[in-house]
Structure formats: structure tokens, C-alpha cells
Design an enzyme around this catalytic site. Structure first.
Site, PDB file in Angstrom:
ATOM      1  N   GLU A 178       9.428   0.769 -24.337  1.00  0.00           N
ATOM      2  CA  GLU A 178      10.624   0.087 -24.838  1.00  0.00           C
ATOM      3  C   GLU A 178      10.927   0.597 -26.251  1.00  0.00           C
ATOM      4  O   GLU A 178       9.985   0.895 -27.017  1.00  0.00           O
ATOM      5  CB  GLU A 178      10.326  -1.425 -24.885  1.00  0.00           C
ATOM      6  CG  GLU A 178      11.333  -2.282 -25.613  1.00  0.00           C
ATOM      7  CD  GLU A 178      10.804  -3.686 -25.928  1.00  0.00           C
ATOM      8  OE1 GLU A 178       9.579  -3.827 -26.202  1.00  0.00           O
ATOM      9  OE2 GLU A 178      11.616  -4.637 -25.878  1.00  0.00           O
ATOM     10  N   LYS A 189      17.922  -5.499 -21.257  1.00  0.00           N
ATOM     11  CA  LYS A 189      16.897  -6.556 -21.263  1.00  0.00           C
ATOM     12  C   LYS A 189      17.513  -7.956 -21.179  1.00  0.00           C
ATOM     13  O   LYS A 189      18.410  -8.300 -21.959  1.00  0.00           O
ATOM     14  CB  LYS A 189      16.061  -6.438 -22.535  1.00  0.00           C
ATOM     15  CG  LYS A 189      14.836  -7.341 -22.597  1.00  0.00           C
ATOM     16  CD  LYS A 189      14.025  -6.993 -23.837  1.00  0.00           C
ATOM     17  CE  LYS A 189      12.748  -7.788 -23.939  1.00  0.00           C
ATOM     18  NZ  LYS A 189      11.975  -7.385 -25.163  1.00  0.00           N
ATOM     19  N   CYS A 244       9.602  -5.211 -21.256  1.00  0.00           N
ATOM     20  CA  CYS A 244       8.704  -6.017 -22.075  1.00  0.00           C
ATOM     21  C   CYS A 244       8.588  -7.493 -21.680  1.00  0.00           C
ATOM     22  O   CYS A 244       7.958  -7.799 -20.686  1.00  0.00           O
ATOM     23  CB  CYS A 244       9.081  -5.875 -23.555  1.00  0.00           C
ATOM     24  SG  CYS A 244       7.706  -6.306 -24.601  1.00  0.00           S
ATOM     25  N   ASN A 287      19.084  -4.247 -25.773  1.00  0.00           N
ATOM     26  CA  ASN A 287      17.780  -3.597 -25.671  1.00  0.00           C
ATOM     27  C   ASN A 287      17.775  -2.966 -24.283  1.00  0.00           C
ATOM     28  O   ASN A 287      17.671  -3.678 -23.280  1.00  0.00           O
ATOM     29  CB  ASN A 287      16.664  -4.652 -25.819  1.00  0.00           C
ATOM     30  CG  ASN A 287      15.287  -4.035 -25.878  1.00  0.00           C
ATOM     31  OD1 ASN A 287      15.084  -2.903 -25.431  1.00  0.00           O
ATOM     32  ND2 ASN A 287      14.327  -4.780 -26.409  1.00  0.00           N
ATOM     33  N   GLU A 322      14.501 -10.449 -31.722  1.00  0.00           N
ATOM     34  CA  GLU A 322      15.285  -9.845 -30.640  1.00  0.00           C
ATOM     35  C   GLU A 322      16.511 -10.678 -30.292  1.00  0.00           C
ATOM     36  O   GLU A 322      17.540 -10.118 -29.915  1.00  0.00           O
ATOM     37  CB  GLU A 322      14.402  -9.636 -29.401  1.00  0.00           C
ATOM     38  CG  GLU A 322      13.329  -8.583 -29.640  1.00  0.00           C
ATOM     39  CD  GLU A 322      12.683  -8.122 -28.362  1.00  0.00           C
ATOM     40  OE1 GLU A 322      11.455  -8.258 -28.235  1.00  0.00           O
ATOM     41  OE2 GLU A 322      13.393  -7.621 -27.486  1.00  0.00           O
ATOM     42  N   ASN A 340       6.656  -3.464 -26.363  1.00  0.00           N
ATOM     43  CA  ASN A 340       6.139  -3.511 -27.742  1.00  0.00           C
ATOM     44  C   ASN A 340       5.588  -4.920 -27.908  1.00  0.00           C
ATOM     45  O   ASN A 340       6.381  -5.860 -28.098  1.00  0.00           O
ATOM     46  CB  ASN A 340       7.252  -3.288 -28.776  1.00  0.00           C
ATOM     47  CG  ASN A 340       7.794  -1.888 -28.827  1.00  0.00           C
ATOM     48  OD1 ASN A 340       7.580  -1.168 -29.798  1.00  0.00           O
ATOM     49  ND2 ASN A 340       8.537  -1.463 -27.805  1.00  0.00           N
TER      50      ASN A 340
HETATM   51  N1  ING Z   1       7.433  -8.373 -27.089  1.00  0.00           N
HETATM   52  C1  ING Z   1       6.546  -9.393 -26.714  1.00  0.00           C
HETATM   53  C2  ING Z   1       6.334  -9.494 -25.200  1.00  0.00           C
HETATM   54  O1  ING Z   1       6.914 -10.309 -24.517  1.00  0.00           O
HETATM   55  C3  ING Z   1       5.737 -11.623 -27.028  1.00  0.00           C
HETATM   56  C4  ING Z   1       6.913 -10.716 -27.287  1.00  0.00           C
HETATM   57  C5  ING Z   1       4.483 -11.261 -27.481  1.00  0.00           C
HETATM   58  C6  ING Z   1       5.917 -12.776 -26.329  1.00  0.00           C
HETATM   59  C7  ING Z   1       3.375 -12.090 -27.206  1.00  0.00           C
HETATM   60  C8  ING Z   1       4.834 -13.613 -26.055  1.00  0.00           C
HETATM   61  C9  ING Z   1       3.557 -13.274 -26.488  1.00  0.00           C
HETATM   62  O2  ING Z   1       5.497  -8.741 -24.733  1.00  0.00           O
HETATM   63  C10 ING Z   1       8.652  -8.020 -26.580  1.00  0.00           C
HETATM   64  N2  ING Z   1       9.247  -6.952 -27.160  1.00  0.00           N
HETATM   65  O3  ING Z   1       9.190  -8.651 -25.669  1.00  0.00           O
END
Ligand code: ING
Length: 300
Positions: free
Chosen positions: A46, A123, A168, A106, A142, A193
Site C-alpha cells: 500500500e 480503499k 490494508c 488510497n 487516513e 502499512n
Molecule cells: N494500517 C493499519 C491496519 O489496519 C491499524 C491500521 C493498525 C488498525 C493496527 C488496527 C490495528 O493494518 C492501515 N494503513 O490500514
């Protein structure tokens, strides 16, 4: 059988001041390595052209739009498309999209072995928050930078089968996988990410790799499809992003996994015909699924 090699090209950190040309050069090297291993398609992360900028709060529109692509391909990414055609390998690329009428998404694309864009996804599940929150060691804006994708979840013809894309956070939602499964996807590709530290629930930090695998394995098993999930990883501008890129079979088995948190190619042979082992049996939607009983929220 419909057997071929797929590759995941995990990227290590991209510095804030690293040029797109530099990131593309790294990806070209990974594409060559994937081709050398016989891959027919290589999956990049991503937002693969820049650092993960939603960790900061920019307010000036110029400071925001610097992270976005207004055309695809463009001068910076053309080498990827040229190499794809030269080598005869497809690829999946995530990037920030600014449309001509001013919408920010995204986005991710699928490019075939002739270097042609054959699929696009924006996304849908945008994680994080809408405004700067000073309690956080880093932001995850985001919902501030991107609009919710408007293209839905689709499966399109690719690589002698049907492929789908998500991005993601989408992978954490069962509806993503079920939508793609119902659309007939046999292979789902995605980039991510994912920070190691999740400020709203730091007690879950040690579970980030587990939750990544859990989400992708469940999605594959419950919909009888293959998945390639690829990280932008490593310590990026002081923020640790998980690695753990994986290739998962319709049985839910992990058949390839990245070892480090840098640039790294993982490959595996998939056989799209093997989706039938699941889709004709345990998850034969026509025979076993009961949609009329879902979403019925009966009062307690
Ligand atoms: N990043 C993370 C994901 O969903 C996140 C945001 C991290 C949500 C950890 C919950 C826990 O993998 C992106 N870019 O969506």
C-alpha cells in the site's frame, strides 16, 4: 490445474525525503528478482511510492498533495510499467490518488504482463481518525486525507482466473473477503502499512503480526481463495511498521512468509484450481450459506 508463481515484494522503510524515483528503483530490483524466480505477478505494498504520510498532520493543500499521484503511470512510475512489459510480469501497486476533479483516494492497481492497467481499487475501510489528536505519539489520519473508495469490491479476469484487490485495513473486515469471494475471486492481492504500536490499545501491540496472519488466513479459508499480503515494513521516520508479508492458500495455510523488515521477495506456487477444494465443499456458498438469516438483528 492453473499453476503459476506469485511474488510478494515487501518494502523496507521509505524515508520522508526519499524520492519516488528511489522507491521505484527499489521496486524494479524486486520485480527483477521476482521474475528470476519465475513469478507471473509481483505484489507491492500500500502507498508504495512514499513514506506513510498519514502519520503526520499537514494542513497546507500543497503539503498534502505532494504525496499524491495525479496520473498513473507517470514519469516516476513509468520505469515499473516498462520493466513489467520488458520482463512479461504483472504487478500490483498501491499509491495515493488525486483525481482530476479533486478527489483523494488510497488506491491500488493491477497491471498485467503487458504493462497494462486491468484493475483499480480504492480503499473502503479507512482506519484511524479525522483530526489531529495530540495524545498520540504519531497520527493515523487516513480519514482526514482520503475519501472512502467509490469502486466497490470486484473480481476481474487475470492470470487465467479471477483476481481481486483490497488494501490494508480492509483485510481485517470479513465483509471484504466475503464480497470478493462472492464475486468469484480466486486470488486476492493487497498491501499494508501497519504500525507495531496501536495507540488506542497498546496492550495489543504484541499481537500485530498475529492479527495480520489471522485476518488473511481467515479470509482465505472462509472464501476458498489465495492471498498475497505485502508490507511496507521497518522503522519509517521513527515509527515501526510490521513486516510479516505472507502468501496464504485457500486452506488458510501460510505457504510463504517474509523473514525481515526490509526489501524482500517472497514467492510461492499457487494453483487456482485448488480453490475448489474449499468452494465446492465446506464453503459451498450455494449449498450451505444462509444469507436470509444474516443481518437479522433480533431484539434480545
Ligand atoms: N494500517 C493499519 C491496519 O489496519 C491499524 C491500521 C493498525 C488498525 C493496527 C488496527 C490495528 O493494518 C492501515 N494503513 O490500514
Amino acid at each position: 490445474s492453473r499453476k503459476f508463481i506469485v511474488a510478494g515484494a515487501q518494502l523496507g522503510p521509505i524515508a520522508r525525503d526519499e524520492s519516488r524515483a528511489s522507491a521505484v528503483a527499489r521496486m524494479c530490483a524486486l520485480m527483477r528478482a521476482a521474475k528470476a524466480r519465475g513469478a507471473r505477478v509481483v505484489v507491492f505494498p500500500e502507498l508504495a511510492l512514499t513514506t506513510f504520510f498519514p502519520r503526520w498532520h499537514f494542513t497546507d493543500p500543497a503539503d498534502i498533495d505532494q504525496w499524491f499521484e495525479t496520473e498513473m503511470p507517470n514519469a516516476d512510475t513509468q520505469p515499473l510499467f516498462d520493466l513489467s512489459r520488458e520482463l512479461g510480469i504483472g504487478f500490483h501497486l498501491g499509491y495515493a490518488e488525486l483525481t482530476a476533479d479533486g478527489h483523494h483516494y488510497n488506491t491500488a492497481i493491477m497491471v498485467n504482463e503487458s504493462g497494462e492497467i486491468i484493475g483499480k481499487y480504492r480503499k473502503i475501510h479507512l482506519p484511524g481518525h479525522f483530526e489531529f489528536e495530540d495524545w498520540r505519539p504519531f497520527q493515523h489520519l487516513e480519514k482526514y486525507y482520503f475519501e472512502k473508495g467509490d469502486l466497490g469490491f470486484h473480481a476481474f479476469h487475470a492470470f487465467d482466473g479471477k483476481a481481486g484487490m483490497c488494501i490494508c485495513n480492509d483485510r481485517r473486515w470479513p465483509e471484504t473477503w466475503r464480497s470478493l469471494g462472492l464475486a468469484g475471486a480466486e486470488l486476492v492481492v493487497l498491501g499494508y502499512n501497519t504500525p507495531l504500536h496501536y495507540p488506542p490499545a497498546p496492550e495489543h501491540d504484541h499481537l500485530q503480526y498475529f492479527h495480520n496472519e489471522l485476518s488473511v488466513q481467515a479470509g482465505c479459508y472462509q472464501n476458498g481463495l489465495w492471498a498475497v499480503a505485502v508490507a511496507k515494513a521497518g522503522n519509517e521516520e521513527g515509527c515501526d511498521l510490521i513486516g510479516g508479508s505472507v502468501i496464504v492458500a485457500p486452506t488458510g495455510e501460510i505457504i510463504a512468509k517474509a523473514q525481515g523488515v526490509g526489501d524482500e521477495v517472497i514467492t510461492a506456487e499457487v494453483d487456482l484450481d485448488r480453490c475448489t477444494e474449499i468452494r465446492a465443499n465446506i464453503f459451498n456458498f450455494a449449498m450451505h450459506r444462509e444469507p436470509s438469516d444474516y443481518h437479522r438483528i433480533t431484539a434480545p
